[in-house]
Design a protein around this motif. Structure first.
Motif, PDB file in Angstrom:
ATOM      1  N   GLU A 112      33.625  73.303  18.958  1.00 36.67           N
ATOM      2  CA  GLU A 112      33.827  74.801  18.092  1.00 36.67           C
ATOM      3  C   GLU A 112      32.911  75.853  19.374  1.00 36.67           C
ATOM      4  N   PHE A 113      34.173  76.897  19.584  1.00 33.99           N
ATOM      5  CA  PHE A 113      33.187  78.519  19.805  1.00 33.99           C
ATOM      6  C   PHE A 113      33.077  79.426  18.747  1.00 33.99           C
ATOM      7  N   VAL A 114      31.836  79.504  18.339  1.00 35.94           N
ATOM      8  CA  VAL A 114      31.534  80.138  16.834  1.00 35.94           C
ATOM      9  C   VAL A 114      31.318  81.151  16.552  1.00 35.94           C
ATOM     10  N   PHE A 115      31.466  82.212  16.467  1.00 35.90           N
ATOM     11  CA  PHE A 115      31.209  83.617  15.906  1.00 35.90           C
ATOM     12  C   PHE A 115      30.129  83.852  15.022  1.00 35.90           C
ATOM     13  N   ARG A 116      29.208  84.443  15.139  1.00 40.58           N
ATOM     14  CA  ARG A 116      28.650  85.206  14.189  1.00 40.58           C
ATOM     15  C   ARG A 116      28.509  86.232  14.145  1.00 40.58           C
ATOM     16  N   ILE A 117      28.949  86.783  12.488  1.00 41.64           N
ATOM     17  CA  ILE A 117      28.935  88.212  12.365  1.00 41.64           C
ATOM     18  C   ILE A 117      27.869  89.143  12.446  1.00 41.64           C
ATOM     19  N   GLY A 118      28.169  90.815  13.151  1.00 41.70           N
ATOM     20  CA  GLY A 118      26.611  91.338  12.490  1.00 41.70           C
ATOM     21  C   GLY A 118      26.800  92.499  12.053  1.00 41.70           C
ATOM     22  N   ALA A 119      27.465  92.142  11.070  1.00 42.02           N
ATOM     23  CA  ALA A 119      27.585  93.524  10.525  1.00 42.02           C
ATOM     24  C   ALA A 119      28.625  93.073   8.820  1.00 42.02           C
ATOM     25  N   ASP A 120      27.862  93.513   7.570  1.00 42.50           N
ATOM     26  CA  ASP A 120      28.985  93.126   6.610  1.00 42.50           C
ATOM     27  C   ASP A 120      30.471  94.269   6.074  1.00 42.50           C
ATOM     28  N   GLU A 138      28.239  89.652  16.429  1.00 38.33           N
ATOM     29  CA  GLU A 138      27.261  89.684  17.210  1.00 38.33           C
ATOM     30  C   GLU A 138      27.271  88.984  17.931  1.00 38.33           C
ATOM     31  N   THR A 139      27.809  88.006  17.930  1.00 34.82           N
ATOM     32  CA  THR A 139      27.433  86.832  19.197  1.00 34.82           C
ATOM     33  C   THR A 139      28.255  85.751  19.475  1.00 34.82           C
ATOM     34  N   LEU A 140      28.931  84.913  19.854  1.00 32.43           N
ATOM     35  CA  LEU A 140      29.153  83.931  20.319  1.00 32.43           C
ATOM     36  C   LEU A 140      28.638  82.745  20.650  1.00 32.43           C
ATOM     37  N   LEU A 141      28.415  81.570  19.935  1.00 31.62           N
ATOM     38  CA  LEU A 141      28.080  80.864  19.977  1.00 31.62           C
ATOM     39  C   LEU A 141      28.664  79.615  20.360  1.00 31.62           C
ATOM     40  N   VAL A 142      28.336  77.995  21.073  1.00 31.93           N
ATOM     41  CA  VAL A 142      29.079  76.731  21.324  1.00 31.93           C
ATOM     42  C   VAL A 142      28.802  75.953  20.205  1.00 31.93           C
ATOM     43  N   GLY A 143      29.576  74.890  20.028  1.00 26.46           N
ATOM     44  CA  GLY A 143      29.066  73.892  18.617  1.00 26.46           C
ATOM     45  C   GLY A 143      29.842  72.907  18.145  1.00 26.46           C
ATOM     46  N   GLY A 233      25.676  87.861   9.527  1.00 21.23           N
ATOM     47  CA  GLY A 233      24.770  86.427   9.936  1.00 21.23           C
ATOM     48  C   GLY A 233      25.556  85.705   9.741  1.00 21.23           C
ATOM     49  N   THR A 234      26.748  86.121   9.164  1.00 18.99           N
ATOM     50  CA  THR A 234      28.005  84.752   8.706  1.00 18.99           C
ATOM     51  C   THR A 234      28.651  83.670   9.681  1.00 18.99           C
ATOM     52  N   LEU A 235      28.728  82.603  10.237  1.00 23.61           N
ATOM     53  CA  LEU A 235      29.286  81.864  11.122  1.00 23.61           C
ATOM     54  C   LEU A 235      30.406  81.139  11.112  1.00 23.61           C
ATOM     55  N   VAL A 236      31.409  81.703  11.905  1.00 23.67           N
ATOM     56  CA  VAL A 236      32.775  81.333  11.806  1.00 23.67           C
ATOM     57  C   VAL A 236      32.792  80.690  12.879  1.00 23.67           C
ATOM     58  N   THR A 237      33.794  79.486  12.950  1.00 23.14           N
ATOM     59  CA  THR A 237      34.464  78.565  13.903  1.00 23.14           C
ATOM     60  C   THR A 237      35.636  79.148  14.169  1.00 23.14           C
ATOM     61  N   THR A 238      36.340  78.210  14.972  1.00 22.27           N
ATOM     62  CA  THR A 238      37.147  79.587  15.546  1.00 22.27           C
ATOM     63  C   THR A 238      38.592  77.942  15.486  1.00 22.27           C
ATOM     64  N   GLY A 239      38.118  76.526  15.567  1.00 19.48           N
ATOM     65  CA  GLY A 239      39.388  75.653  15.595  1.00 19.48           C
ATOM     66  C   GLY A 239      38.324  74.566  17.029  1.00 19.48           C
ATOM     67  N   ALA A 240      39.666  73.971  16.848  1.00 22.33           N
ATOM     68  CA  ALA A 240      39.158  72.207  17.394  1.00 22.33           C
ATOM     69  C   ALA A 240      39.723  72.619  19.146  1.00 22.33           C
ATOM     70  N   ALA A 241      38.612  72.916  19.427  1.00 22.88           N
ATOM     71  CA  ALA A 241      38.698  72.587  20.978  1.00 22.88           C
ATOM     72  C   ALA A 241      39.456  71.871  22.096  1.00 22.88           C
ATOM     73  N   THR A 242      38.444  70.549  21.387  1.00 21.21           N
ATOM     74  CA  THR A 242      39.216  69.971  22.775  1.00 21.21           C
ATOM     75  C   THR A 242      40.414  68.181  21.630  1.00 21.21           C
ATOM     76  N   GLY A 243      40.445  69.099  20.700  1.00 16.19           N
ATOM     77  CA  GLY A 243      40.888  67.948  19.329  1.00 16.19           C
ATOM     78  C   GLY A 243      40.413  67.376  17.958  1.00 16.19           C
ATOM     79  N   ILE A 244      40.691  66.943  17.848  1.00 16.18           N
ATOM     80  CA  ILE A 244      39.729  66.278  16.339  1.00 16.18           C
ATOM     81  C   ILE A 244      39.551  64.302  16.484  1.00 16.18           C
ATOM     82  N   HIS A 245      38.257  64.598  16.741  1.00 19.66           N
ATOM     83  CA  HIS A 245      37.861  63.700  17.378  1.00 19.66           C
ATOM     84  C   HIS A 245      36.949  62.278  15.982  1.00 19.66           C
ATOM     85  N   ASP A 246      37.708  60.985  15.709  1.00 21.25           N
ATOM     86  CA  ASP A 246      36.887  60.745  14.707  1.00 21.25           C
ATOM     87  C   ASP A 246      35.711  59.876  15.205  1.00 21.25           C
ATOM     88  N   ILE A 247      34.992  59.748  14.468  1.00 15.73           N
ATOM     89  CA  ILE A 247      33.803  59.274  14.950  1.00 15.73           C
ATOM     90  C   ILE A 247      32.720  58.135  13.346  1.00 15.73           C
TER      91      ILE A 247
END
Length: 277
Positions: A112-120, A138-143, A233-247
Motif C-alpha cells: 500500500e501507499f498510505v496518506f496521512r491527513i494533515g488537517a481536519d 500531510e505526507t505519503l508513506l509506504v505500508g 492524523g487519519t491514515l488512508v490506504t489507497t489500494g492493493a498495489a501488487t494484488g491481494i496475496h494470501d498468507i
C-alpha cells in the motif's frame, strides 16, 4: 439462495455482533452469519454497527477496489473499511510487523501507499476532487495492509459482504515516508511483494485505478457522507498495489518499495482476546 440459518435474519446489529464476536474469539465462520447484504448501503449499515461494538477509535480507513463486474452492479468503484487504534504498527527498520491470522479465516497482505491527513476535513463537505484531497495531505508513506476476516470466502461473496466486515481489514503496518511525493510520477513509486522469499506480485502507484489521490478523494467523500469526516492524523490506504496475496500463520512477507524502503511482516495464529499467548 443464501446459505444461513433462517433465524439469523438480516438485522445489521445481529450480523455485526456475530462478526465482531468471531474476530474477538479468533474463530472462523464457514458461512455468513445472516442474510447476505445485497447493496453497499446494507453492508455499511453492518459496518456502522460493528464499529460501535468494537469500541475503539477509528484512526484510519482502507480503500479497496471493487471488481469491474461488481462495479457495474453496485454503482461504485471503491469501498472503505475502518482501521482501529491499536491495529497500526510502525516497526523499526529491519524489524517485522505481526499479522495475527484467524485459523481457517481469510488472511492476505497488500502492498500500500498510505496518506496521512494533515488537517481536519470540513465537516459539511461530502464530495472531493483529487486536488482537494491533495490539499489535505500531510505526507505519503509506504505500508502493508493486513487483510483479515473470520470469513474464508469473504472476497468471493462480494463487496457488500467485504464492507460489512470492516472492509476485510485487520490492521496496517507502516513503513518509511516518501519525501517529495508530490513531484514524483506514478511509475517512480513501484513495489514488489514476496512471501517466504518467493516473488508473488509486482506493481506500484500506477496500478491504482485513477491514481493514489483518486482513492483518497473517494475515502474523503464516502466517509463524510456516512458521518465520518476525516480528521488530522487519519491514515488512508489507497489500494492493493501488487494484488491481494494470501498468507498463512508461520509465513513471512516482505514488500520492497525500492529506494523508499521495505516492510516486513510475520504471520502468526490469532488467539482469542484475553488469552495469555
Amino acid at each position: 439462495m443464501d446459505r444461513h440459518a433462517p433465524d439469523q435474519g438480516s438485522d445489521p446489529a445481529a450480523i455485526a455482533r456475530r462478526l465482531v464476536t468471531a474476530r474477538r474469539q479468533a474463530q472462523a465462520l464457514p458461512d455468513y452469519p445472516g442474510e447476505l447484504p445485497r447493496t453497499l448501503d446494507q453492508g455499511y449499515a453492518c459496518q456502522d454497527e460493528a464499529i460501535a461494538l468494537w469500541g475503539r477509535p477509528v484512526v484510519g480507513w482502507k480503500v479497496g477496489k471493487i471488481p469491474a463486474d461488481w462495479e457495474s452492479l453496485l454503482g461504485e468503484e471503491r469501498l472503505v473499511g475502518p482501521i482501529f487504534e491499536g491495529a497500526v504498527q510502525a516497526p523499526a527498520p529491519r524489524e517485522a510487523g505481526r499479522f495475527a491470522v484467524i485459523p481457517g479465516g481469510f488472511a492476505a497482505v497488500e502492498a500500500e501507499f498510505v496518506f496521512r491527513i494533515g488537517a481536519d476535513a470540513p465537516a459539511d463537505k461530502t464530495d472531493y476532487t483529487a486536488q482537494e484531497a491533495a490539499d489535505l495531505v500531510e505526507t505519503l508513506l509506504v505500508g502493508v495492509e493486513l487483510a483479515g476476516s473470520p470469513l474464508p470466502l469473504i472476497n468471493v461473496l462480494g463487496p457488500p459482504i467485504v464492507v460489512s466486515d470492516f472492509g476485510n481489514n485487520s490492521g496496517l503496518i507502516l513503513g518509511p515516508e516518501v519525501p517529495g511525493w508530490r513531484s514524483l510520477a506514478a511509475d517512480e513509486l513501484t513495489c514488489e511483494t514476496f512471501i517466504d522469499g518467493h516473488l508473488v506480485g509486482e506493481g506500484g502507484a500506477a496500478s491504482i485505478s485513477g491514481g493514489l489521490l483518486a482513492a483518497l478523494a473517494f475515502a474523503l467523500s464516502r466517509c463524510a457522507q456516512r458521518g465520518y469526516p476525516l480528521k488530522k492524523g487519519t491514515l488512508v490506504t489507497t489500494g492493493a498495489a501488487t494484488g491481494i496475496h494470501d498468507i498463512l500463520a508461520g509465513q513471512r512477507s516482505r514488500v520492497s518499495f525500492g529506494r523508499w524502503g521495505e516492510v516486513l511482516c510475520n504471520a502468526v495464529a490469532a488467539m482469542p482476546e484475553g488469552s495469555d499467548a
